[in-house]
Design an enzyme around this catalytic site. Structure first.
Site, PDB file in Angstrom:
ATOM      1  N   SER A   1      40.843 -27.612 -28.155  1.00  0.00           N
ATOM      2  CA  SER A   1      39.405 -27.643 -27.888  1.00  0.00           C
ATOM      3  C   SER A   1      38.882 -29.026 -28.225  1.00  0.00           C
ATOM      4  O   SER A   1      39.433 -29.705 -29.105  1.00  0.00           O
ATOM      5  CB  SER A   1      38.685 -26.616 -28.767  1.00  0.00           C
ATOM      6  OG  SER A   1      37.286 -26.792 -28.692  1.00  0.00           O
TER       7      SER A   1
ATOM      8  N   TYR B   1      37.733 -23.105 -36.987  1.00  0.00           N
ATOM      9  CA  TYR B   1      38.134 -23.178 -35.571  1.00  0.00           C
ATOM     10  C   TYR B   1      38.555 -24.611 -35.232  1.00  0.00           C
ATOM     11  O   TYR B   1      39.618 -24.844 -34.663  1.00  0.00           O
ATOM     12  CB  TYR B   1      36.952 -22.740 -34.694  1.00  0.00           C
ATOM     13  CG  TYR B   1      37.197 -22.850 -33.203  1.00  0.00           C
ATOM     14  CD1 TYR B   1      38.090 -21.986 -32.566  1.00  0.00           C
ATOM     15  CD2 TYR B   1      36.526 -23.801 -32.431  1.00  0.00           C
ATOM     16  CE1 TYR B   1      38.307 -22.077 -31.188  1.00  0.00           C
ATOM     17  CE2 TYR B   1      36.738 -23.894 -31.064  1.00  0.00           C
ATOM     18  CZ  TYR B   1      37.628 -23.032 -30.450  1.00  0.00           C
ATOM     19  OH  TYR B   1      37.848 -23.120 -29.091  1.00  0.00           O
TER      20      TYR B   1
END
Length: 268
Positions: free
Chosen positions: A144, A157
């Site tokens: 990401s 995350y």
């Protein structure tokens, strides 16, 4: 110019394939003649995706919770038994977070790392002998842009996505001379249900859509760009809007400026 890899007849195994990015990548690869192996936890949802693909009979739904090692080993055995080989492995299954560090329990921190890092490491290590034996194939990880930047509300995350990026870099260095490609994809905001499923600090799904995700790239656009980059053998693939691409560029040129930008940005 690099030649596009032909996907016709290739076996492409995708985790987190029942919706969103995974489903879109499955559709793009199947449209080019690939045989798709779809993996997620729910058989019915996988079957819906399989039946929506061209030539559904040549695709396979294999149920597994990727955090369960025995289920992963069983899924791997099924794939080899049914298909005999694996050409691309796309580690896509993931879990996001929307919580401040001080509100996030350790249980939630560990749950994110388990899905976004350890389970991907385990699946890749399980499948690696097949790639080494074939002396061919590509292993891809969906990281990401958050894994390159680190922003508010996404600490574990960002950490997990950064960790899988570095692990993939080491894997690439170890296997590149054996015919195996390793790619990491860094999506920006893509319009999927990722934010509905994102965990809050207590580990419960937040169950609402983020504005940035709502205005993000269509999954089909993301899949087209990603699959093409993989076919070209690219290893570092950033797919997103202008804002995310600028952020990635600034992160490489001036981390100090990036940190200042992030502090001023509303990212929730």
């Amino acid at each position: 110019m690099a030649k596009l890899e032909n996907l016709n007849g290739k076996v492409v195994w995708i985790t987190g394939a029942s919706s969103g990015i995974g489903k879109a990548i499955a559709q793009e690869c199947a449209a080019q003649g690939a045989q798709i192996v779809l993996t997620a936890r729910r058989f019915e949802e996988l079957e819906n995706v399989r039946l929506s693909l061209p030539n559904p009979d040549q695709h396979l739904s294999v149920v597994a919770d990727i955090t369960n090692e025995s289920q992963v080993e069983k899924a791997y055995a099924t794939v080899l038994e049914q298909k005999g080989r694996i050409d691309w492995l796309i580690n896509n299954a993931g879990l996001s977070l929307r919580a401040l560090i001080q509100e996030t329990t350790m249980q939630t921190e560990r749950a994110i790392m388990e899905v976004d890092y350890f389970s991907q490491v385990f699946l890749t290590k399980t499948v690696l002998p097949t790639f080494l034996k074939q002396k061919s194939g590509r292993i891809a990880f969906i990281s990401s842009v958050a894994g390159l930047l680190g922003t508010q509300y996404r600490a574990s995350y960002s950490a997990a996505k950064g960790a899988i990026h570095m692990w993939a870099n080491s894997l690439r260095a170890e296997v590149s001379d054996q015919g195996i490609g390793v790619s990491v994809i860094f999506p920006g905001f893509v319009k999927t249900n990722v934010s509905f499923n994102a965990l809050n600090g207590e580990g419960k799904p937040q169950a609402k859509q983020d504005e940035a995700i709502e205005n993000g790239l269509a999954p089909e656009d993301f899949a087209q760009q990603t699959v093409k980059a993989l076919q070209l053998g690219e290893e570092y693939i950033v797919v997103g809007g202008t804002k995310e691409k600028i952020g990635v560029l600034v992160s490489r040129i001036s981390p100090k400026l990036l940190y200042k930008m992030i502090r001023k940005t509303k990212v929730k």
